[in-house]
Design an enzyme around this catalytic site. Structure first.
Site, PDB file in Angstrom:
ATOM      1  N   GLY A   1     -10.225 -16.649  34.017  1.00 12.82           N
ATOM      2  CA  GLY A   1     -11.002 -17.671  33.323  1.00 12.82           C
ATOM      3  C   GLY A   1     -10.193 -18.910  32.985  1.00 12.82           C
ATOM      4  O   GLY A   1     -10.278 -19.455  31.884  1.00 12.82           O
ATOM      5  N   LYS A   2      -9.423 -19.379  33.950  1.00 12.80           N
ATOM      6  CA  LYS A   2      -8.610 -20.566  33.704  1.00 12.80           C
ATOM      7  C   LYS A   2      -9.464 -21.837  33.651  1.00 12.80           C
ATOM      8  O   LYS A   2      -9.197 -22.720  32.827  1.00 12.80           O
ATOM      9  CB  LYS A   2      -7.545 -20.708  34.810  1.00 12.80           C
ATOM     10  CG  LYS A   2      -6.470 -19.656  34.733  1.00 12.80           C
ATOM     11  CD  LYS A   2      -5.382 -19.870  35.765  1.00 12.80           C
ATOM     12  CE  LYS A   2      -5.800 -19.527  37.170  1.00 12.80           C
ATOM     13  NZ  LYS A   2      -6.133 -18.106  37.389  1.00 12.80           N
TER      14      LYS A   2
ATOM     15  N   CYS B   1      -2.210   5.867  36.576  1.00 12.92           N
ATOM     16  CA  CYS B   1      -2.009   5.605  38.002  1.00 12.92           C
ATOM     17  C   CYS B   1      -1.643   6.924  38.656  1.00 12.92           C
ATOM     18  O   CYS B   1      -1.211   7.866  37.983  1.00 12.92           O
ATOM     19  CB  CYS B   1      -0.943   4.534  38.229  1.00 12.92           C
ATOM     20  SG  CYS B   1       0.751   5.098  38.188  1.00 12.92           S
TER      21      CYS B   1
ATOM     22  N   CYS C   1       2.057   8.145  38.136  1.00 14.07           N
ATOM     23  CA  CYS C   1       2.404   8.637  36.800  1.00 14.07           C
ATOM     24  C   CYS C   1       1.674   9.947  36.527  1.00 14.07           C
ATOM     25  O   CYS C   1       2.125  10.781  35.757  1.00 14.07           O
ATOM     26  CB  CYS C   1       2.032   7.618  35.730  1.00 14.07           C
ATOM     27  SG  CYS C   1       3.103   6.186  35.716  1.00 14.07           S
TER      28      CYS C   1
HETATM   29  P1  ADP Z   1      -9.670 -18.320  37.432  1.00 12.49           P
HETATM   30  O1  ADP Z   1      -9.687 -19.786  37.726  1.00 12.49           O
HETATM   31  O2  ADP Z   1      -8.712 -17.952  36.358  1.00 12.49           O
HETATM   32  O3  ADP Z   1      -9.485 -17.484  38.650  1.00 12.49           O
HETATM   33  P2  ADP Z   1     -12.369 -18.729  36.701  1.00 12.49           P
HETATM   34  O4  ADP Z   1     -12.113 -19.827  35.780  1.00 12.49           O
HETATM   35  O5  ADP Z   1     -12.922 -19.061  38.028  1.00 12.49           O
HETATM   36  O6  ADP Z   1     -11.070 -17.864  36.882  1.00 12.49           O
HETATM   37  O7  ADP Z   1     -13.295 -17.662  35.964  1.00 12.49           O
HETATM   38  C1  ADP Z   1     -13.638 -16.438  36.557  1.00 12.49           C
HETATM   39  C2  ADP Z   1     -14.955 -15.950  36.009  1.00 12.49           C
HETATM   40  O8  ADP Z   1     -14.831 -15.597  34.637  1.00 12.49           O
HETATM   41  C3  ADP Z   1     -16.049 -17.014  36.068  1.00 12.49           C
HETATM   42  O9  ADP Z   1     -17.199 -16.416  36.593  1.00 12.49           O
HETATM   43  C4  ADP Z   1     -16.257 -17.414  34.630  1.00 12.49           C
HETATM   44  O10 ADP Z   1     -17.567 -17.791  34.372  1.00 12.49           O
HETATM   45  C5  ADP Z   1     -15.892 -16.148  33.886  1.00 12.49           C
HETATM   46  N1  ADP Z   1     -15.433 -16.435  32.516  1.00 12.49           N
HETATM   47  C6  ADP Z   1     -14.498 -17.311  32.143  1.00 12.49           C
HETATM   48  N2  ADP Z   1     -14.307 -17.275  30.814  1.00 12.49           N
HETATM   49  C7  ADP Z   1     -15.159 -16.352  30.327  1.00 12.49           C
HETATM   50  C8  ADP Z   1     -15.456 -15.840  29.009  1.00 12.49           C
HETATM   51  N3  ADP Z   1     -14.819 -16.297  27.940  1.00 12.49           N
HETATM   52  N4  ADP Z   1     -16.400 -14.897  28.921  1.00 12.49           N
HETATM   53  C9  ADP Z   1     -17.048 -14.425  30.009  1.00 12.49           C
HETATM   54  N5  ADP Z   1     -16.825 -14.859  31.262  1.00 12.49           N
HETATM   55  C10 ADP Z   1     -15.890 -15.805  31.432  1.00 12.49           C
HETATM   56 ZN    ZN Z   2       1.711   4.411  36.141  1.00 16.27          ZN
HETATM   57 MG    MG Z   3      -9.335 -21.040  39.366  1.00 13.18          MG
END
Ligand code: ADP
Ligand code: ZN
Ligand code: MG
Length: 646
Positions: free
Chosen positions: A118-119, A475, A478
């Site tokens: 979720g970046k 895992c 382990c």
């Molecule tokens: P990254 O860039 O880190 O790979 P993304 O920003 O694309 O990840 O997010 C991945 C998924 O997680 C997306 O579908 C987004 O909507 C979801 N997401 C992000 N933050 C949250 C949150 N706080 N709660 C629920 N879903 C989230």
């Molecule tokens: Zn392990």
């Molecule tokens: Mg990304």
């Protein structure tokens, strides 16, 4: 004539001495690596104990991320409202709130978080809460398009500029950049735009001085560094941003970057003091397992059905396959056995794809059988199992794909079927990729390692320190007490080399299958060698030895391209010389074998009891972790020092 033979003899001596030197060098280098790793671990432990954070981005991030995890900033209410009303989300995931707070406070930050963590939200949400627009640098147009689609659904005004943009669109964007009452919140560009377009840079400069440039987000920030695996020359020019716009906060995001790469990137982007928040790669609720792939397709299907109908009966899951054809075959076979499965791959009609995705989300079908194309936008929390019918092409891929299990934090299983022939199918598919083979072999090494905690292996791959005791037996390695056995494979190695050498003389090439056949005294008689008798090994052990030799670069793959397919052959690698006349002992994952080879000598048995005692290394050809004596699982050797028993 006598002179020549004399010289030849001398040459052979020099060659053999050089061979020995090479072994010693290899051993010293390994020793150096072991020590460096130990040093790193010890320093980390010391820092953890003293609570210090000097110079260590991971430690410092831990301390400061907590400091920033607050709700009493002037923007906190706005941020919370945007989360719920604009992004329709309930809570933040780990590190999201602290990262958002840092960038809202106008500070520079790097956020290192696994894919899917979720970046994007960490710059999208601040963009919505700030005046002006956020500039997002993104390496791929497809990534931008995906992102824009999501933003459009959420009703967040955003745009991108690329080489395809029309004049009208460019003009519109350029106008919005300077328009103080513009609704435009996010502007996506490729790094080329910054590096090469003077027009765009001059717009940006005007926007900066007009107070319209709210923030700069650099996605996949590791692309700046030549040390990373994804270096892109245009990313190197991005240092200009912070030099020209020093008051605009920068947020860099990546899923894969080692500390070295991050330090390099800091310099390149001119953000020496930026904060670094690193999320752990650990997913405590996932059980990782590598399973020996049954020899027939049907047996593999039956095994998968047992899992699907077992503990998680009626629950959702994903099965990843290598090819589109595989997904179709697996889906049909599962359906025949009464499993509600749907197939998903890139070549399907968009409507068919979204139907499968939707039916699965609504639990109308339980299992999606997919290629890696099934990834983007999957957001189902209650995935209870991710099965891999074949190994992934890299650890990054495996981590991401398996990581789609258990997003709800409840227990889920990640099981990979590891089969010998799949290695070569994969390798012909990644052969065109730059570091494709290296990445595949890292994946193979993971599958082949039946001793070290999977979490330790994953963490080590991603440069995180991990203590296996925290795995909680989640895992296979382990959890199982399979003991490895030492097997003297010296003669087997010699036999394999004989077969390969003879094939070269005959002008023949050997596929892995042909090599095993010839070794077993089967297949075309001309490929067999009279002095080679079938080994006293199971088929699985034969495969294991060949993979070992491949990973250790005694053998190598040799690709041949036909109009229809790429074929992988095996041949001797230069290092194969080192196998000559040296005792070669490896440890193998052997559960029970009546007729075991080379039962441990007294000296070896002693070592099993005292693994910490270092043996005279030159006694034994030894070049890899896999080579080393492996005692049973219950050994006292601390697992968190990843480089085994030295
Ligand atoms: P990254 O860039 O880190 O790979 P993304 O920003 O694309 O990840 O997010 C991945 C998924 O997680 C997306 O579908 C987004 O909507 C979801 N997401 C992000 N933050 C949250 C949150 N706080 N709660 C629920 N879903 C989230
Ligand atoms: Zn392990
Ligand atoms: Mg990304």
């Amino acid at each position: 004539m006598a002179d020549i033979s004399d010289l030849e003899e001398q040459l052979a001596l020099v060659d053999s001495e050089m061979g020995a030197l090479e072994i010693q060098m290899q051993e010293l280098l390994e020793r150096q690596q072991v020590l460096q790793e130990k040093k790193r671990q010890l320093k980390k432990k010391m820092e953890r104990m003293s609570g210090g954070d000097e110079g260590d981005p991971i430690a410092s991030s831990k301390v400061s991320a907590e400091d920033w995890n607050k709700n009493d900033f002037s923007w906190s209410q706005k941020v919370d409202d945007a989360l719920k009303s604009v992004f329709k989300l309930q809570t933040f995931r780990s590190l999201q709130l602290p990262a958002i707070n840092v960038t809202m406070a106008g500070k520079d930050i790097f956020l290192i978080m696994p894919t899917g963590g979720g970046k994007s939200l960490c710059y999208e949400l601040p963009a919505v809460c700030s005046t002006g627009f956020t500039l997002v640098i993104c390496p791929l147009i497809s990534l931008m398009e995906d992102q824009l689609m999501v933003l459009e659904q959420l009703g967040i005004p955003s745009a991108m500029l690329n080489f395809n943009s029309t004049k009208e669109h460019i003009k519109w964007v350029h106008d919005e950049m300077l328009n103080k009452s513009s609704k435009l919140k996010l502007l996506y560009v490729t790094p080329e735009k910054i590096a090469k377009s003077k027009v765009f840079m001059s717009r940006l400069e005007k926007a900066y001085h007009a107070g319209c440039l709210a923030r700069i987000a650099v996605d996949e920030v590791h692309c700046c560094s030549q040390w990373g695996h994804d270096f892109r020359p245009d990313y190197k020019s991005l240092g200009i941003l912070k030099r020209q716009f020093p008051n605009t906060p920068l947020i860099g995001l990546t899923a894969t970057a080692t500390n070295n790469v991050l330090e390099d990137v800091k310099k390149i982007l001119c953000v020496p003091k930026c904060l670094m928040f690193t999320a752990s790669f650990n997913r405590p609720n996932l059980f990782y397992e590598i399973r020996q792939k049954p020899s027939s397709f049907e047996a593999c299907i039956e095994d998968m059905v047992r899992i699907i109908n077992g503990r998680y009966k009626g629950k959702s899951g994903i099965i990843y396959c290598l090819s589109q054809k595989d997904t179709e075959q697996v889906t049909i076979s599962l359906q025949k056995l009464g499993i509600a499965a749907g197939c998903y791959h890139a070549n399907m009609e968009a409507t068919a794809k979204s139907k499968v995705h939707k039916d699965w989300t609504l639990n109308k079908i339980k299992v999606v059988v997919a290629t890696v194309a099934f990834g983007m936008g999957i957001d189902k929390a209650d995935v209870r199992f991710v099965l891999h019918q074949t190994l992934s092409k890299s650890m990054e891929n495996y981590y991401q794909e398996s990581g789609r299990a258990g997003r709800d934090d409840l227990k889920a299983d990640c099981i990979l079927y590891y089969g010998f022939m799949d290695i070569f199918r994969q390798s012909t598919m990644v052969v065109m990729e730059n570091v494709g083979q290296q990445k595949l072999y890292e994946m193979v090494a993971y599958c082949q390692d039946s001793r070290r905690c999977r979490r330790v292996q994953i963490a080590q791959y991603f440069d995180e320190v991990w203590d296996s005791t925290k795995c909680n037996k989640m895992c296979d390695n382990c959890n199982n007490a399979t003991s490895n056995e030492k097997v003297d494979v010296t003669n087997y190695c010699a036999d394999l080399i004989k077969i390969l050498k003879q094939a070269v003389q005959l002008g023949e090439k050997l596929t892995p299958l042909k090599l095993i056949e010839a070794w077993n005294g089967k297949g075309p008689s001309k490929l067999r060698v009279a002095s080679v008798s079938p080994p006293d090994l199971s088929r699985k052990e034969m495969e294991e030895l060949i993979v070992h030799l491949l990973l250790e670069q005694y053998l190598k793959e040799d690709f041949s391209f036909t109009a229809y397919a790429t074929i992988s052959y095996l041949k001797e690698a230069p290092r194969a010389n080192l196998l000559n006349d040296k005792k070669h002992v490896i440890s193998m994952r052997i559960k029970s074998r009546s007729n075991k080879l080379g039962s441990p000598t007294e000296e070896e048995a002693e070592k099993v009891k005292h693994p910490e005692e270092k043996e005279t290394r030159s006694k034994r050809k030894q070049t890899s972790t896999a080579d080393k004596v492996t005692p049973n699982k219950k050994s006292k050797v601390p697992e968190d020092i990843p480089v085994t028993l030295d």
